[in-house]
Design a protein around this motif. Structure first.
Motif, PDB file in Angstrom:
ATOM      1  N   UNK A 558       4.540  -2.285  -7.710  1.00  0.00           N
ATOM      2  CA  UNK A 558       3.650  -1.603  -6.764  1.00  0.00           C
ATOM      3  C   UNK A 558       4.072  -0.154  -6.480  1.00  0.00           C
ATOM      4  N   UNK A 559       5.339   0.092  -6.107  1.00  0.00           N
ATOM      5  CA  UNK A 559       5.686   1.485  -5.809  1.00  0.00           C
ATOM      6  C   UNK A 559       5.495   2.414  -7.010  1.00  0.00           C
ATOM      7  N   UNK A 562       1.820   3.202  -7.499  1.00  0.00           N
ATOM      8  CA  UNK A 562       1.384   4.203  -6.518  1.00  0.00           C
ATOM      9  C   UNK A 562       1.780   5.607  -6.983  1.00  0.00           C
ATOM     10  N   UNK A 573       0.389   9.672  -1.366  1.00  0.00           N
ATOM     11  CA  UNK A 573       0.526   8.206  -1.296  1.00  0.00           C
ATOM     12  C   UNK A 573      -0.257   7.633  -0.112  1.00  0.00           C
ATOM     13  N   UNK A 578      -5.957   0.120  -1.514  1.00  0.00           N
ATOM     14  CA  UNK A 578      -5.923  -1.112  -2.304  1.00  0.00           C
ATOM     15  C   UNK A 578      -7.291  -1.362  -2.898  1.00  0.00           C
ATOM     16  N   UNK A 582     -10.951   1.074   4.589  1.00  0.00           N
ATOM     17  CA  UNK A 582      -9.678   1.627   5.062  1.00  0.00           C
ATOM     18  C   UNK A 582      -8.505   0.787   4.577  1.00  0.00           C
ATOM     19  N   UNK A 583      -8.470   0.512   3.300  1.00  0.00           N
ATOM     20  CA  UNK A 583      -7.414  -0.377   2.798  1.00  0.00           C
ATOM     21  C   UNK A 583      -6.215   0.436   2.326  1.00  0.00           C
ATOM     22  N   UNK A 584      -5.773   1.357   3.186  1.00  0.00           N
ATOM     23  CA  UNK A 584      -4.639   2.210   2.823  1.00  0.00           C
ATOM     24  C   UNK A 584      -3.371   1.380   2.735  1.00  0.00           C
ATOM     25  N   UNK A 585      -2.561   1.681   1.731  1.00  0.00           N
ATOM     26  CA  UNK A 585      -1.353   0.891   1.509  1.00  0.00           C
ATOM     27  C   UNK A 585      -0.171   1.426   2.290  1.00  0.00           C
ATOM     28  N   UNK A 586      -0.183   2.712   2.528  1.00  0.00           N
ATOM     29  CA  UNK A 586       0.950   3.358   3.174  1.00  0.00           C
ATOM     30  C   UNK A 586       0.388   4.093   4.381  1.00  0.00           C
ATOM     31  N   UNK A 587       1.074   3.975   5.529  1.00  0.00           N
ATOM     32  CA  UNK A 587       0.476   4.527   6.747  1.00  0.00           C
ATOM     33  C   UNK A 587       1.121   5.828   7.205  1.00  0.00           C
ATOM     34  N   UNK A 588       1.865   6.468   6.330  1.00  0.00           N
ATOM     35  CA  UNK A 588       2.434   7.763   6.714  1.00  0.00           C
ATOM     36  C   UNK A 588       3.795   7.950   6.086  1.00  0.00           C
ATOM     37  N   UNK A 589       4.390   9.058   6.418  1.00  0.00           N
ATOM     38  CA  UNK A 589       5.723   9.362   5.907  1.00  0.00           C
ATOM     39  C   UNK A 589       6.763   8.797   6.856  1.00  0.00           C
ATOM     40  N   UNK A 590       7.966   8.572   6.355  1.00  0.00           N
ATOM     41  CA  UNK A 590       9.048   8.238   7.278  1.00  0.00           C
ATOM     42  C   UNK A 590       9.328   9.489   8.099  1.00  0.00           C
TER      43      UNK A 590
ATOM     44  N   UNK B 162      10.180   7.191   0.795  1.00  0.00           N
ATOM     45  CA  UNK B 162      10.040   7.935   2.050  1.00  0.00           C
ATOM     46  C   UNK B 162       8.692   7.769   2.724  1.00  0.00           C
ATOM     47  N   UNK B 164       5.973   5.006   4.973  1.00  0.00           N
ATOM     48  CA  UNK B 164       5.948   3.839   5.844  1.00  0.00           C
ATOM     49  C   UNK B 164       4.845   2.878   5.409  1.00  0.00           C
ATOM     50  N   UNK B 167       3.185   0.299  10.661  1.00  0.00           N
ATOM     51  CA  UNK B 167       3.646   0.805  11.947  1.00  0.00           C
ATOM     52  C   UNK B 167       3.823  -0.299  12.977  1.00  0.00           C
ATOM     53  N   UNK B 188      12.814   3.451  12.009  1.00  0.00           N
ATOM     54  CA  UNK B 188      11.830   4.447  11.577  1.00  0.00           C
ATOM     55  C   UNK B 188      10.711   4.610  12.585  1.00  0.00           C
ATOM     56  N   UNK B 233      -9.787  -5.064   5.142  1.00  0.00           N
ATOM     57  CA  UNK B 233      -9.272  -3.943   4.356  1.00  0.00           C
ATOM     58  C   UNK B 233      -7.781  -3.744   4.553  1.00  0.00           C
ATOM     59  N   UNK B 234      -7.372  -3.664   5.821  1.00  0.00           N
ATOM     60  CA  UNK B 234      -5.956  -3.540   6.150  1.00  0.00           C
ATOM     61  C   UNK B 234      -5.654  -4.664   7.140  1.00  0.00           C
TER      62      UNK B 234
END
Lengths: 600, 440
Positions: A558-559, A562, A573, A578, A582-590, B162, B164, B167, B188, B233-234
């Motif tokens: 998976x990573x 992406x 990213x 998916x 709104x099927x986002x896999x990653x919700x932001x940066x660390x 890097x 997430x 949340x 985090x 979706x999520x």
């Protein structure tokens, strides 16, 4: 195994309008069924049901009672107290990117049927668009089935289902060669539960003949065991259909769509029909333009191939004569280790009980990718896009495993649900609208819709072009550059090492494995991202390459997938999804590192 | 010797460049043979690369290293050995396509971005690690949205990429990576609603419960599981349910917990697909093949070590296991070169386990070996006091009191010289048992 050579019979005519006597008969039957409080009238040649019931099952039962008379269809407006039928999910995006575009033909829906129709239409010199509310082709019923190309024996003789199925089955061999998809006529065996079912053999032979299906081979108990050494001891012989085939249903859908694009068809994803502008054309109405979330488009003719929501599209055109009800099915996928334990598609239907249900009863079938697939179940659902699985359905699917003594539930690697778009008349609808001159309906295409799709497409394209010809008073020109050949995708896992080496020397990324369970390389993932439909979600990549479809289910790849999507598309990213919505896999940066301000 | 089985001949090939594989290769190098490590990723280190928490190497180095530090020490040792003229080679970005027996040798086909390469070798050490059990393998039902990750996937996304994966998190399963990731999410800035474990006991190590959950006020719910995922979706929520003694959920006590992410830490499965294809049966309790104390399988010249053999709790044990395999593989490879030596299996006998032993390696003992074997085992249930007995043909050769045994923890037991001598001498079947001592 062999192509069918039995001669198909004439295609049956569309169903006739309901008569006043028919409506009265429905009312009587509803009363007898304890549903006398319901309203029943004729609407657009169909039986129209209204009223309120307490249970979803009663709504469905009333629909089938209405369909027991000769009618074009059943419009079921019965409300069920306490249940709101969930609305269609729609894309969130709204823009004007399609505003003002003009097409000769617009196909609504990019399932296997819509894509096959688009490809047929691309044989003509026409401007064609396919509108799809999801982010890829074949997201709903077309990708949520077991990939079986049925011979055409199961549908009742005289139905469109029987005709399109047997005809479509015959087309698959050539299509697989033209469109570069995997297809194998593995054959199927319908097992007998008891010895006396052999007494029904003359009836079964007659049915095969009526449906234009090659006469099945009759196998004894020992004959079945010789072909399938692991078959259950509960069998008492069976019927072998040599023409039954298997495909990967998304590969077929994608192949139709990509060949359509090669031949000039435009696909617009995340685009949903929101309205239809009708105008009068002589005595009849016709569609002038269609509203979408991306602007108003003009269309010379419209093909409704909207699957589970085909009735909603018919309603927008004020042409209701059928209602779709969803029938859920769950399938389980077994580990590839078992691929050598079974060769034919196996089923053991309750041949006497099959008249009472609307499902063929499921089975255990080999898939073209080497997994065995068990299922499907059949359960009515008010929610046409509910693909959640439940423990109960899963337990039912597991029962199918008993057809093969070498398999057990510990080999299940995944399971999925699909919803078949059923009508109450239980037959396919492939006809021009009576009310709206330039609208063609292709609806109720549930199983065996995949097997039937190529034949349905030929007929639907003929009808749509006919409506255009009537309007313009001229024959449609052929597309002189039409190319029926779609190059097969490079699938390294199917190639001998020497051939892989040649490919790697030209493209080193074909030598970089990403998904080790399914042996998928970086190069193949990049190919999928560069393919003509321009898709970029994780599920789109999985359906094209099988990356993440193996036993670890993307645990390792998976990573990396992406990252490759990011490299190919430039999407950050956080913007990779998916699937649709709104099927986002990653919700932001660390935690972001705050850079110290730079002072000059 | 004729080059019958490939383009290239190597004494030992190690498949996998994680801690087991690198330890095995170092051992081969120490023994003076040539070795090739095949690694699928572009760097050595395996899963350690993403394990940025500490606690690695306590036994081996007497320090609490992070995963990358531990891996770095290995790789540094490898480089050092290379500069000293050791014949250790590493191929990264290389994928094992096929492995087969060709006469007395093994033949390997590799896929790399340079093309296909065939290699012949006398000994193969499989150090392929393990994979995580998925949501489908625990029969999780409900919707299929984005936001369901295994703990290892989440670890890789956060620590290496890097980004997430969520949340507002629910963790299902109390394996070590799940516990570590619960803390990682909190660090985090994410919210962790709780860790849910269907069993009545935690499956991770006690130290991780203390350091990863208790220190961060993350609730742990034992005897509770996730029964359904919600969200088209999520992930939008999960339903959690307490379970009864037989593991069946009590739906009347179901609770819906809003969250955007479900992290799974529900078990690890040794990766042995390649050797399973060779027809080697896998031990249902360890998930790996049966091996001798040399980590040799029933196929001569094929060794398996590390988490591919059985899932260890400490990387130090993984390294020890790799080292044993590497040393033995060198011996096997060099004797095979000089003469067709009989496999250790000719003199190996099976070890029967009984009592409260849940899983154990080695499953076979090569009685011709001079060195006493080391047993690694886990117990089925928690016991404060227990007795380990080792016997052969009904004659007890060893009896030891063990204290504070917990199922998540691997127990390392080195047989004493005298007991080993007695075990080798006596006839009859070998058995190892752990029994709870008085009322524990």
């Amino acid at each position: 195994m062999s192509e069918q050579n039995g001669r198909p019979r004439r295609r049956p005519a569309p169903r006739p309008s309901v008569t006043p006597a028919g409506v009265r008969r429905v009312r009587r039957r509803l009363r007898r069924g304890g549903l006398g409080s319901l309203g029943c009238d004729a609407l657009n040649g169909a039986v129209h049901l209204t009223g309120v019931v307490g249970r979803w099952d009663d709504r469905i039962r009333a629909g089938y009672i209405a369909a027991s008379v000769r009618c074009r269809g059943v419009v079921n407006d019965i409300a069920v107290s306490g249940i709101t039928e969930p609305a269609m999910t729609v894309p969130r995006v709204t823009d004007e990117s399609l505003a003002g575009k003009a097409y000769d033909i617009v196909v609504v829906g990019a399932g296997v049927v819509g894509c096959a129709i688009a490809r047929e239409l691309s044989r003509f010199d026409l401007r064609i668009a396919v509108l799809e509310k999801e982010d890829d082709v074949g997201v709903h019923a077309s990708s949520r089935n077991d990939g079986m190309i049925h011979p055409g024996f199961a549908p009742p003789p005289g139905t469109l289902k029987a005709w399109f199925n047997a005809t479509g089955n015959r087309m698959y061999g050539d299509l697989a060669r033209e469109l570069g998809f995997q297809f194998d006529r593995v054959g199927s065996i319908v097992l007998f539960r008891s010895w006396w079912l052999r007494l029904l053999l003359p009836i079964m032979r007659l049915r095969a003949h009526q449906n234009g299906v090659d006469s099945p081979r009759v196998l004894t108990r020992g004959g079945v065991s010789r072909l399938e050494p692991n078959v259950t001891a509960r069998q008492h012989g069976g019927l072998q259909f040599l023409s039954t085939g298997i495909v990967n249903p998304f590969e077929v859908t994608i192949a139709f769509a990509e060949n359509a694009v090669q031949n000039g068809v435009e696909f617009h994803f995340e685009t949903v029909l929101t309205g239809v502008e009708l105008e009068m054309s002589g005595e009849r109405r016709q569609i002038r333009s269609i509203r979408t979330n991306r602007g108003v488009i003009t269309a010379g003719a419209v093909v409704n191939a909207a699957g589970s929501w085909a009735d909603a599209v018919a309603s927008l055109a004020d042409d209701r004569f059928f209602t779709i009800h969803g029938r859920r099915g769950v399938d389980a996928v077994l580990d590839k280790q078992l691929s050598s334990t079974q060769h034919h598609a196996l089923s053991m239907p309750d041949l006497l009980g099959s008249g009472r249900t609307h499902s063929k009863g499921g089975g255990l079938i080999p898939s073209i990718d080497g997994n065995l697939i068990a299922g499907p179940t059949a359960e009515e659902t008010p929610d046409r896009e509910n693909y959640a699985t439940t423990h109960t359905e899963f337990t039912e699917v597991r029962d199918q495993l008993s057809l093969n003594d070498a398999v057990s539930s510990e080999f299940i690697i995944t399971y999925f649900a699909g919803v078949r778009p059923a009508t109450f008349t239980e037959d396919f609808i492939v006809e021009r609208s009576i009310r709206v001159r330039n609208l063609t309906h292709v609806a109720g295409i549930q199983s065996p819709g995949l097997a039937s799709a190529p034949a349905i497409a030929v007929e639907a394209a003929r009808l749509a072009v006919e409506s255009l010809r009537e309007e313009r008073g001229a024959e449609m020109g052929r597309n002189e550059t039409f190319n029926p050949i779609r190059p097969a995708r490079i699938d390294l896992s199917r190639l001998p090492l020497a051939e892989r080496a040649v490919l790697i020397s030209a493209r080193p990324d074909y030598g970089q494995p990403v998904c080790r369970c399914e042996d998928v390389t970086e190069g193949e993932i990049r190919d999928a991202l560069r393919s003509p439909l321009g898709v970029c979600s994780l599920d789109s990549i999985k359906r094209r390459t099988r990356a993440g479809a193996g036993r670890c289910h993307g645990g390792f790849c998976l990573p990396r997938v992406l990252e490759i999507i990011h490299e190919e598309t430039g999407l950050p990213l956080e913007s990779i999804r998916k699937k649709s919505g709104d099927s986002y896999l990653v919700l932001g940066r660390t935690k972001k590192i705050q850079r110290a301000p730079t002072h000059v | 010797m004729s080059d019958v089985c490939g383009d290239e001949l190597v004494d030992v090939v190690v498949v996998g460049g994680g801690p087991a594989g690198v330890s095995a290769a170092l051992a081969v190098g120490d023994a003076g043979a040539e070795v090739l490590i095949i690694e699928r990723e572009d760097r050595l280190g395996g899963v350690l690369k993403q394990c940025i928490h500490d606690g690695f190497g306590v036994l081996q180095y007497g320090e609490r290293l992070t995963g990358p530090e531990y891996a770095h020490r290995h790789v540094a040792a490898l480089k050092c050995r290379q500069t000293q003229g050791g014949q250790i080679r590493v191929m990264t970005g290389a994928y094992l396509h096929s492995l087969r027996r060709d006469g007395t040798r093994w033949s390997i086909d590799l896929i790399t971005s340079q093309g296909i390469q065939s290699i012949g070798t006398a000994a193969v050490v499989m150090a392929t690690g393990c994979r995580e059990r998925t949501d489908r393998q625990i029969y999780l039902h409900g919707d299929r949205p984005a936001g369901i990750f295994t703990a290892g996937q989440a670890q890789r996304l956060i620590n290496i990429d890097g980004v997430m994966p969520g949340r507002n998190v629910v963790v299902l399963g109390s394996g070590d990576i799940g516990l570590i990731m619960a803390r990682r999410f909190v660090l985090e800035g994410a919210r962790v609603q709780g860790v849910y474990e269907i069993q009545s006991t935690v499956s991770g190590l006690a130290r991780n419960v203390a350091q990863c959950l208790e220190d961060w006020n993350i609730p742990l719910h034992l005897g509770t599981t996730v029964t359904e995922v919600h969200g088209r979706n999520r992930v939008e929520a999960v339903t959690v349910c307490p379970v009864d003694g037989s593991g069946l959920p009590d739906h009347n006590a179901a609770e819906r917990i809003p969250c955007d992410t479900l992290i799974l830490s529900v078990g690890l499965i040794p990766e042995n697909d390649i050797i399973a294809d060779l027809g080697l049966p896998l031990d249902s309790s360890t998930g790996g093949p049966a091996v001798t104390q040399d980590r040799e399988t029933q196929l001569p010249g094929l060794y398996v070590c590390g988490n591919a053999l059985t899932v260890y709790d400490l990387v130090d044990y993984v390294s020890e296991c790799g080292q044993a395999a590497g040393t033995a593989a060198t011996r096997g490879a060099t004797t095979a070169r000089s003469a067709a030596a009989p496999s250790a299996h000719a003199s190996a006998g099976p070890v029967e386990t009984s009592g409260d032993i849940g899983q154990m390696v080695p499953q076979l003992l090569d009685l011709a070996a001079d060195q006493p074997p080391v047993f690694f085992f886990r117990v089925k249930r928690a016991m404060d006091k227990a007795t380990l007995t080792i016997s052969r043909g009904g004659v007890q050769v060893e009896s030891r009191r063990l204290t504070y045994l917990r199922p998540p923890e691997m127990i390392r037991y080195e047989l004493r010289e005298r007991a080993w001598a007695a075990l080798r001498r006596n006839p009859g079947p070998i058995s190892v048992a752990v029994e709870a001592a008085d009322g524990s």
